[in-house]
Design a protein around this motif. Structure first.
Motif, mmCIF file in Angstrom:
data_model
loop_
_atom_site.group_PDB
_atom_site.id
_atom_site.type_symbol
_atom_site.label_atom_id
_atom_site.label_comp_id
_atom_site.label_asym_id
_atom_site.label_seq_id
_atom_site.Cartn_x
_atom_site.Cartn_y
_atom_site.Cartn_z
ATOM 1 N N VAL A 25 8.113 -8.651 -5.078
ATOM 2 C CA VAL A 25 7.250 -7.901 -5.985
ATOM 3 C C VAL A 25 7.824 -6.497 -6.092
ATOM 4 O O VAL A 25 8.096 -5.852 -5.073
ATOM 5 N N LEU A 26 8.035 -6.019 -7.317
ATOM 6 C CA LEU A 26 8.535 -4.673 -7.543
ATOM 7 C C LEU A 26 7.389 -3.820 -8.096
ATOM 8 O O LEU A 26 6.813 -4.152 -9.135
ATOM 9 N N ALA A 27 7.051 -2.747 -7.392
ATOM 10 C CA ALA A 27 5.958 -1.859 -7.792
ATOM 11 C C ALA A 27 6.540 -0.565 -8.346
ATOM 12 O O ALA A 27 7.170 0.194 -7.607
ATOM 13 N N GLY A 85 -6.963 -0.558 -4.446
ATOM 14 C CA GLY A 85 -7.420 -1.298 -3.283
ATOM 15 C C GLY A 85 -6.794 -2.668 -3.122
ATOM 16 O O GLY A 85 -6.947 -3.292 -2.065
ATOM 17 N N TYR A 86 -6.084 -3.156 -4.134
ATOM 18 C CA TYR A 86 -5.448 -4.464 -4.045
ATOM 19 C C TYR A 86 -4.305 -4.415 -3.029
ATOM 20 O O TYR A 86 -3.578 -3.431 -2.945
ATOM 21 N N ARG A 87 -4.170 -5.501 -2.264
ATOM 22 C CA ARG A 87 -3.136 -5.554 -1.241
ATOM 23 C C ARG A 87 -2.076 -6.593 -1.579
ATOM 24 O O ARG A 87 -2.402 -7.717 -1.970
ATOM 25 N N ARG A 128 -0.518 3.392 -2.362
ATOM 26 C CA ARG A 128 -1.113 4.481 -1.589
ATOM 27 C C ARG A 128 -0.976 4.319 -0.082
ATOM 28 O O ARG A 128 -1.162 5.284 0.661
ATOM 29 N N ALA A 129 -0.659 3.119 0.398
ATOM 30 C CA ALA A 129 -0.599 2.946 1.854
ATOM 31 C C ALA A 129 0.298 1.772 2.220
ATOM 32 O O ALA A 129 0.467 0.825 1.450
ATOM 33 N N GLU A 140 -0.804 -1.446 0.180
ATOM 34 C CA GLU A 140 -2.088 -1.270 -0.499
ATOM 35 C C GLU A 140 -1.908 -0.405 -1.739
ATOM 36 O O GLU A 140 -1.327 0.686 -1.669
ATOM 37 N N LEU A 141 -2.440 -0.871 -2.870
ATOM 38 C CA LEU A 141 -2.339 -0.141 -4.118
ATOM 39 C C LEU A 141 -3.526 0.800 -4.290
ATOM 40 O O LEU A 141 -4.518 0.722 -3.555
#
Length: 434
Positions: free
Chosen positions: A174-176, A233-235, A213-214, A229-230
């Motif tokens: 997964v690329l964010a 709130g999605y992980r 964010r984390a 963690e985005l």
């Protein structure tokens, strides 16, 4: 000054290695390279190919130190003593210089994510890696397995390269990307969308406008990473996390030595810092307000500096200051680099192989009023070509797909040569000679 000019190069990367080779071919220099990495100098551009398993590490090694060059690996310069003209290394050794060249490169940017260095003072969680050095590439290669869940944070050139390489090894990637599109510094929206499609065909799941964010890690030895963690709130579950959030020039040595530093170490057209006996090249150097961060620019700067130092050693500038004034002023000048970004996405070894993708971007790809823009797009073949033409000059371009024409186009742009009088569409077709 002794009969031989003592040149100390702080940094054993591509810029330092190139300069050492150039100076070794000239008489009158005693060259010492002090390189922090324990590996021989290597082509950093090909690190993703090592991660992908396409090349062993030794294949991308640069030629060994030329005869007469002292190369100290695994040693870092920690202080510059300008008054005594010497550097202090982390092993306590000293090296005197007549000329010092800072080729310290850049460090990966580590984003301020919660959990990255918590508790305070701890190393990165196990499974979290930057992607900048040979050690980074080897560590990631040792950790990835078919089915490994990998999250790449950052959708620039490094992030896209890392994601492609991990997918090539069979990882679930997964690329964010925080921005609206991939490789936003080089590509326009249409080209970025095509790149995203190609990555998807290789099994890379791409999320744009995605704020991480984390980093969530376990409590055991090494704090193994568990998820990312985005902001919403999605992980994203993860066994590996790659930090590809850009690079930052390494300027600490220069700052501590009292040299002028802005974003990088400020140099003039002779690649000198505020101290005429100290030069800077490569990722750490800022010339005319520009930080290049590209291998081509580093090599060009090394070549120019070799000529500058040869002129200085010949005493062409007369007073030893290198100020280039008067009738004997030296000729060697660095006027900037016209650099091209190139990326090739190899076919996956498993499953039906998608068409390979070759990408090149160069120059000014955003047209100004009055510019001509040539577009060709073929969704079926996954090809996209865009050229920006100003008058009779090629100012920039974005090319994806079959790039049989990129060599001549790039040379035309790099040389700032006038274009032929044939219709502009012929610039993008093989039958037009390009």
């Amino acid at each position: 000054m002794s009969s031989e000019t003592r040149v100390v190069i702080a940094g054993g990367g591509m810029a330092g290695a190139r300069l050492a080779q150039q100076l070794a071919a000239r008489a009158g220099f005693s060259v010492t390279v002090i390189g922090e990495e324990p590996h021989p100098a290597y082509n950093r551009v090909l690190l993703a190919e090592v991660l992908a398993g396409q090349y062993p590490a030794e294949v991308i090694a640069l030629p060994g130190p030329p005869a007469g060059v002292t190369w100290r690996s695994g040693v870092r310069v920690v202080r510059v003593d300008r008054a005594e003209r010497r550097v202090v290394c982390d092993d306590g050794s000293l090296a005197g210089y007549d000329v010092l060249v800072l080729a310290t490169g850049s460090n990966p940017v580590l984003p301020p994510l919660r959990g990255l260095f918590e508790p305070e003072g701890h190393d990165l969680p196990e499974g979290v890696h930057p992607f900048r050095t040979m050690d980074d590439s080897l560590a990631l290669g040792a950790a990835v397995r078919p089915g490994t869940r990998a999250v790449v944070i950052g959708g620039g050139l490094l992030g896209v390269s890392a994601a492609r390489a991990l997918a090539h090894r069979g990882a679930q990637v997964v690329l964010a990307q925080r921005g609206e599109q991939l490789m936003e510094r080089q590509l326009d929206a249409a080209a970025s969308a095509l790149l995203r499609r190609h990555l998807g065909e290789r099994g890379v799941e791409v999320h744009t406008e995605c704020q991480v964010r984390a980093v969530l890690a376990g409590d055991g030895p090494g704090r193994p990473v568990r998820a990312v963690e985005l902001a919403d709130g999605y992980r994203l579950e993860a066994d590996l996390v790659v930090l590809a959030c850009g690079v930052r020039p390494r300027v600490g040595l220069a700052q501590a030595a009292g040299l002028e530093v802005r974003r990088g170490i400020v140099v003039d057209d002779r690649l000198r810092t505020a101290d005429p006996r100290i030069h800077a090249i490569g990722d750490c150097a800022e010339h005319a307000g520009v930080l290049y961060g590209l291998a081509g620019a580093a090599q060009e700067q090394a070549d120019v500096l070799a000529r500058v130092l040869a002129e200085d050693a010949d005493g062409r500038h007369g007073d030893g200051s290198g100020n280039g004034s008067g009738p004997g002023s030296p000729a060697a000048r660095y006027t900037g680099t016209r650099a091209l970004t190139r990326l090739t996405l190899a076919e996956s070894p498993a499953g039906p192989a998608p068409a390979p993708l070759d990408l090149a971007a160069f120059g000014d790809t955003v047209p100004e009023p009055g510019d001509d823009v040539v577009h060709l797009a073929d969704a079926t073949r996954g090809a996209y070509r865009k050229l920006v033409v100003r008058g009779d000059r090629l100012k920039g371009g974005i090319l994806l797909g079959d790039l049989g024409s990129v060599g001549v186009l790039a040379r035309t742009w790099e040389g700032d040569e006038p274009l032929p009088s044939s219709p502009l569409l012929h610039l993008l077709t093989h039958d037009g000679g390009y």
